[in-house]
Write a protein that holds these residues in place. Structure first.
Motif, PDB file in Angstrom:
ATOM      1  N   ARG A 177     -14.472   6.795  -4.196  1.00 43.85           N
ATOM      2  CA  ARG A 177     -13.348   6.719  -3.256  1.00 43.85           C
ATOM      3  C   ARG A 177     -13.790   6.180  -1.896  1.00 43.85           C
ATOM      4  N   VAL A 178     -15.041   6.415  -1.525  1.00 48.52           N
ATOM      5  CA  VAL A 178     -15.563   5.776  -0.314  1.00 48.52           C
ATOM      6  C   VAL A 178     -15.725   4.281  -0.552  1.00 48.52           C
ATOM      7  N   LEU A 179     -16.237   3.917  -1.708  1.00 44.95           N
ATOM      8  CA  LEU A 179     -16.431   2.500  -2.021  1.00 44.95           C
ATOM      9  C   LEU A 179     -15.119   1.727  -2.056  1.00 44.95           C
ATOM     10  N   ASP A 180     -14.033   2.358  -2.512  1.00 46.69           N
ATOM     11  CA  ASP A 180     -12.759   1.611  -2.580  1.00 46.69           C
ATOM     12  C   ASP A 180     -11.904   1.782  -1.320  1.00 46.69           C
ATOM     13  N   ALA A 209      -3.002  -6.231 -12.027  1.00 44.89           N
ATOM     14  CA  ALA A 209      -3.146  -7.033 -10.803  1.00 44.89           C
ATOM     15  C   ALA A 209      -3.008  -6.150  -9.561  1.00 44.89           C
ATOM     16  N   GLY A 210      -2.115  -5.172  -9.623  1.00 46.62           N
ATOM     17  CA  GLY A 210      -1.948  -4.256  -8.506  1.00 46.62           C
ATOM     18  C   GLY A 210      -3.193  -3.442  -8.233  1.00 46.62           C
ATOM     19  N   HIS A 211      -3.848  -2.985  -9.307  1.00 44.49           N
ATOM     20  CA  HIS A 211      -5.102  -2.239  -9.148  1.00 44.49           C
ATOM     21  C   HIS A 211      -6.180  -3.116  -8.517  1.00 44.49           C
ATOM     22  N   LEU A 212      -6.187  -4.405  -8.849  1.00 38.90           N
ATOM     23  CA  LEU A 212      -7.163  -5.318  -8.246  1.00 38.90           C
ATOM     24  C   LEU A 212      -6.897  -5.516  -6.756  1.00 38.90           C
ATOM     25  N   LEU A 213      -5.619  -5.580  -6.386  1.00 41.30           N
ATOM     26  CA  LEU A 213      -5.266  -5.820  -4.983  1.00 41.30           C
ATOM     27  C   LEU A 213      -5.457  -4.577  -4.113  1.00 41.30           C
ATOM     28  N   LEU A 214      -5.339  -3.381  -4.704  1.00 43.64           N
ATOM     29  CA  LEU A 214      -5.316  -2.137  -3.928  1.00 43.64           C
ATOM     30  C   LEU A 214      -6.503  -1.970  -2.972  1.00 43.64           C
ATOM     31  N   PRO A 215      -7.762  -2.104  -3.420  1.00 43.59           N
ATOM     32  CA  PRO A 215      -8.868  -1.906  -2.468  1.00 43.59           C
ATOM     33  C   PRO A 215      -8.874  -2.929  -1.331  1.00 43.59           C
ATOM     34  N   LEU A 223       0.833  -1.208   0.000  1.00 39.60           N
ATOM     35  CA  LEU A 223       0.000   0.000   0.000  1.00 39.60           C
ATOM     36  C   LEU A 223       0.866   1.255   0.000  1.00 39.60           C
ATOM     37  N   ALA A 224       1.952   1.240   0.752  1.00 39.29           N
ATOM     38  CA  ALA A 224       2.839   2.405   0.803  1.00 39.29           C
ATOM     39  C   ALA A 224       3.476   2.668  -0.559  1.00 39.29           C
ATOM     40  N   VAL A 225       3.940   1.613  -1.227  1.00 39.15           N
ATOM     41  CA  VAL A 225       4.545   1.783  -2.547  1.00 39.15           C
ATOM     42  C   VAL A 225       3.502   2.253  -3.558  1.00 39.15           C
ATOM     43  N   ALA A 226       2.300   1.689  -3.488  1.00 34.35           N
ATOM     44  CA  ALA A 226       1.238   2.070  -4.418  1.00 34.35           C
ATOM     45  C   ALA A 226       0.856   3.536  -4.261  1.00 34.35           C
ATOM     46  N   GLU A 227       0.778   4.009  -3.026  1.00 34.69           N
ATOM     47  CA  GLU A 227       0.344   5.381  -2.781  1.00 34.69           C
ATOM     48  C   GLU A 227       1.469   6.398  -2.983  1.00 34.69           C
ATOM     49  N   LEU A 263       1.693 -14.384  -4.864  1.00 36.03           N
ATOM     50  CA  LEU A 263       0.442 -14.201  -5.603  1.00 36.03           C
ATOM     51  C   LEU A 263       0.540 -14.680  -7.050  1.00 36.03           C
ATOM     52  N   GLY A 264       1.753 -14.871  -7.518  1.00 40.52           N
ATOM     53  CA  GLY A 264       1.934 -15.292  -8.907  1.00 40.52           C
ATOM     54  C   GLY A 264       1.538 -14.222  -9.899  1.00 40.52           C
ATOM     55  N   ALA A 265       1.747 -12.957  -9.516  1.00 45.22           N
ATOM     56  CA  ALA A 265       1.360 -11.850 -10.392  1.00 45.22           C
ATOM     57  C   ALA A 265       2.289 -10.665 -10.163  1.00 45.22           C
ATOM     58  N   GLU A 266       2.597  -9.955 -11.228  1.00 42.93           N
ATOM     59  CA  GLU A 266       3.391  -8.732 -11.121  1.00 42.93           C
ATOM     60  C   GLU A 266       2.470  -7.592 -10.693  1.00 42.93           C
TER      61      GLU A 266
END
Length: 289
Positions: A134-137, A60-66, A10-14, A43-46
């Motif tokens: 943004r509330v939903l995610d 895959a990162g966008h899927l994991l983020l929420p 999460l820190a790297v993503a943000e 996870l077997g995903a980049e």
């Protein structure tokens, strides 16, 4: 995959950077890089695209983020719930439609900050549709939005009701009954824009031009200069210097009312900071109604 790995992800993503994420987490860059690579292997995903400019999320990162945000929030919530002596503290991420942020929230936010100085209060602004998403995610704990939100995952309560008005330049005291030359609007997702579009359709007016702008003050300035018309809350338009530059027209029901709702996720128990904010918001904004 564990909570620490998700916290690092999460820190790297943000932050968009391993170095900035390491600074935020108070650890060395090599540790961040190692944990991200291990998480990707598990996870077997980049999860990131690595470029010279930094780290961008992959699909895959966008899927994991929420999910990462949800887990992190729940762990923070659990720690707070298990500490009965805890006073409101920590981050409180809120959002608001721009007009509400300018007109109605300054006194509320200032009062909250004085009452709870240990809360790290953060406010994002934008179109209502953006705030709902943004509330939903899970990136916002709550948001002030225009219009009624009906979503199974959202709890919404009305805290204000704005009067919407049509706005023209001061040299145009009437709105043409047959047509409208041009309309000026905020970006898509704006509740005032949606109301204006509904009014145009209902009155069978077809604008020759729709000009989209990214700032509401710019819209009012251009309306005052005679570029077109717009629809906004009276409370926002009557501020100086705009009040002397424009002419305000009443709008017939049902297009003249815009409820302002404070929304949050149904599956998230309010943190102590959010619980205190909800109480103060109800009390402060009720006096404005």
């Amino acid at each position: 995959m564990d909570s620490n790995a998700l916290k690092i992800f999460l820190a790297v993503a943000e932050e968009g950077s391993v170095s900035r994420a390491a600074e935020r987490l108070h650890c060395v860059q090599s540790n961040v890089t190692t944990r991200i690579r291990k998480l990707e292997a598990d996870l077997g995903a980049e999860l990131f695209h690595r470029t010279r400019k930094g780290m961008g999320l992959s699909a895959a990162g966008h899927l994991l983020l929420p999910y990462a945000r949800s887990v992190t929030h729940l762990l923070h919530e659990a720690r707070a719930a298990l500490d009965p002596s805890s006073a409101p503290c920590g981050p409180l991420r809120l959002g608001a439609m721009d007009t509400a942020a300018v007109v109605h929230l300054p006194a509320l936010l200032a009062g909250y900050h004085r009452e709870y100085p240990d809360v790290d209060l953060q406010l994002s602004t934008g179109a209502s549709g953006e705030m709902v998403q943004r509330v939903l995610d899970y990136s916002l704990e709550g948001a002030f939005v225009g219009g009624r939100v009906e979503h199974p995952d959202i709890v919404a309560e009305e805290v204000l009701c704005e009067e919407l008005v049509m706005v023209t330049s001061s040299t145009e005291p009437v709105v043409d009954e047959e047509s409208v030359l041009s309309v000026l609007v905020y970006r898509r997702g704006c509740s005032c824009r949606r109301k204006l579009e509904e009014w145009l359709k209902h009155t069978r007016r077809t604008p020759s031009r729709v000009v989209e702008m990214g700032a509401l003050d710019a819209i009012l300035g251009c309306v005052g200069a005679g570029m077109g018309i717009t629809m906004l809350p009276r409370s926002f338009v009557t501020r100086e210097p705009f009040r002397s530059l424009v002419h305000i027209h009443a709008v017939a029901p049902p297009f003249d009312r815009l409820p302002i709702q404070l929304i949050r996720r149904r599956d998230v128990q309010p943190s102590s900071a959010m619980h205190s904010f909800l109480g103060m918001a109800r009390e402060t904004l009720a006096a404005k109604s």
